[in-house]
Design a protein around this motif. Structure first.
Motif, short mmCIF file in Angstrom:
data_model
loop_
_atom_site.label_atom_id
_atom_site.label_comp_id
_atom_site.label_asym_id
_atom_site.label_seq_id
_atom_site.Cartn_x
_atom_site.Cartn_y
_atom_site.Cartn_z
N PRO A 1 7.01 41.94 24.58
CA PRO A 1 8.45 41.70 24.53
C PRO A 1 9.10 41.89 25.89
N LYS A 2 10.10 41.09 26.17
CA LYS A 2 10.81 41.16 27.44
C LYS A 2 12.31 41.29 27.21
N GLY A 3 12.97 42.01 28.11
CA GLY A 3 14.42 42.07 28.08
C GLY A 3 15.00 40.74 28.52
N GLU A 4 16.30 40.56 28.31
CA GLU A 4 16.91 39.27 28.60
C GLU A 4 17.72 39.24 29.89
N LEU A 5 17.85 40.36 30.57
CA LEU A 5 18.51 40.37 31.87
C LEU A 5 17.59 39.74 32.90
N GLU A 6 18.17 38.96 33.81
CA GLU A 6 17.39 38.30 34.85
C GLU A 6 17.52 39.08 36.16
N TYR A 7 16.40 39.27 36.86
CA TYR A 7 16.41 40.07 38.08
C TYR A 7 15.25 39.63 38.98
N LEU A 8 15.31 40.05 40.24
CA LEU A 8 14.30 39.67 41.22
C LEU A 8 13.38 40.82 41.60
N ASN A 9 13.89 42.03 41.53
CA ASN A 9 13.17 43.22 41.98
C ASN A 9 13.80 44.44 41.33
N ALA A 10 13.34 45.62 41.71
CA ALA A 10 13.86 46.85 41.10
C ALA A 10 15.35 47.02 41.35
N PHE A 11 15.80 46.66 42.55
CA PHE A 11 17.21 46.81 42.88
C PHE A 11 18.09 45.88 42.04
N LEU B 1 13.40 52.70 34.24
CA LEU B 1 12.13 53.40 34.17
C LEU B 1 11.13 52.65 33.29
N ASN B 2 11.62 52.10 32.20
CA ASN B 2 10.75 51.38 31.27
C ASN B 2 10.36 50.01 31.79
N THR B 3 11.35 49.24 32.20
CA THR B 3 11.12 47.85 32.56
C THR B 3 10.41 47.68 33.90
N TRP B 4 10.83 48.45 34.89
CA TRP B 4 10.24 48.29 36.22
C TRP B 4 9.08 49.24 36.47
N PHE B 5 9.28 50.50 36.14
CA PHE B 5 8.26 51.50 36.46
C PHE B 5 7.26 51.71 35.33
N ARG B 6 7.44 51.00 34.22
CA ARG B 6 6.50 51.00 33.11
C ARG B 6 6.28 52.39 32.54
N GLN B 7 7.37 53.13 32.40
CA GLN B 7 7.32 54.44 31.77
C GLN B 7 7.74 54.30 30.30
N PRO B 8 7.15 55.08 29.40
CA PRO B 8 7.45 54.95 27.97
C PRO B 8 8.77 55.60 27.58
N THR B 9 9.86 55.06 28.11
CA THR B 9 11.20 55.55 27.78
C THR B 9 11.87 54.61 26.79
N ILE B 10 12.90 55.09 26.15
CA ILE B 10 13.65 54.28 25.18
C ILE B 10 15.14 54.41 25.48
N ALA B 11 15.76 53.29 25.80
CA ALA B 11 17.19 53.27 26.10
C ALA B 11 17.95 52.93 24.82
N VAL B 12 18.73 53.87 24.33
CA VAL B 12 19.42 53.67 23.05
C VAL B 12 20.81 53.09 23.29
N ASP B 13 20.95 51.80 23.03
CA ASP B 13 22.26 51.16 23.05
C ASP B 13 22.77 51.07 21.61
N THR B 14 23.86 50.36 21.39
CA THR B 14 24.41 50.28 20.03
C THR B 14 23.45 49.61 19.06
N HIS B 15 22.69 48.61 19.53
CA HIS B 15 21.74 47.92 18.67
C HIS B 15 20.62 48.86 18.24
N LEU B 16 20.05 49.55 19.20
CA LEU B 16 18.93 50.43 18.90
C LEU B 16 19.37 51.63 18.07
N PHE B 17 20.56 52.14 18.35
CA PHE B 17 21.11 53.24 17.55
C PHE B 17 21.24 52.83 16.09
N ARG B 18 21.73 51.61 15.87
CA ARG B 18 21.89 51.09 14.51
C ARG B 18 20.54 50.93 13.82
#
Length: 223
Positions: free
Chosen positions: A29-39, A135-152
């Protein structure tokens, strides 16, 4: 963001089945934000607060071409950043934060995005959720970012009932099988965004409905 109804937690076996199903359907699975690098990922996540990913992507398409690193972002200036992101909500404050965090990255981290949570959260406009995404997307750490969708989803399904985003995050870190933890963040957010919707969850096409605690299940719309 507090939940008003206590949901019975799923069992360990049920949770295993849920993530096995997610993995079977969408192995990477991939997130939907578009980016070029970590910054640019960091900037995109900062800009995404109270905004849609599609709206952020539209605004950053040109911004990231002219300012793909902290040095170029600082050279653009706060006013220049505002011009690129003025279609996004709260754009003035976000431009201020992006400019300031770019300055801090240069001054304290050699222009690189730090890999530590404390360093990330010390940047202007970066809180725990933003740090977790990076941390999850770029550094591949097993973190979970809880936004309103995930909280629900955590509360509604019984995966990780909790009164606060932090409580849901901590419960998920503890309960999600380690083999699925790296991708759990994206699976759950995408599921909440497109299937387990706030006002009317689309239970009739939910791939984990057989384990979900939510009742009554929403029936399929009539033809």
């Amino acid at each position: 963001m507090a939940t008003s109804k206590k949901t019975r937690q799923l069992t360990k076996a049920e949770i295993e089945s849920i993530f096995a199903r997610f993995s079977e359907i969408d192995p990477e699975p991939k997130g939907e934000l578009e980016y070029l690098n970590a910054f640019t990922l960091l900037v995109a996540v900062v800009l995404s607060a109270q905004a849609t990913d599609a709206g952020v992507n539209k605004a950053t398409a040109k911004l990231f071409r002219v300012a793909p690193n902290p040095e170029a972002m600082v050279a653009l200036g706060q006013d220049g950043i505002e011009e690129h992101i003025k279609t996004i909500g709260l754009y003035r404050n976000k431009a201020k934060n992006v400019f300031a965090l770019s300055q801090k990255l240069i001054a304290e981290h050699g222009g690189e995005v730090p890999e530590g949570r404390a360093d990330l959260e010390a940047l202007p406009g970066v809180g725990r959720k933003t740090a977790n995404v990076v941390l999850n997307t770029w550094f591949r750490q097993p973190t979970i970012a809880v936004d309103t969708h995930l909280f629900r989803v955590g509360n509604r399904t019984g995966l990780a009932p909790g009164e606060t985003p932090l409580a849901v995050e901590q419960a998920l870190i503890k309960r999600v099988p380690k083999s699925y933890l790296l991708n759990a963040h994206h699976w759950l957010i995408l599921h909440g965004r497109y299937v387990c919707k706030a006002r009317k969850p689309e239970c009739w096409r939910c791939v984990i409905a057989e384990w979900c605690r939510f009742e009554p299940k929403t029936p399929a719309p009539k033809a």
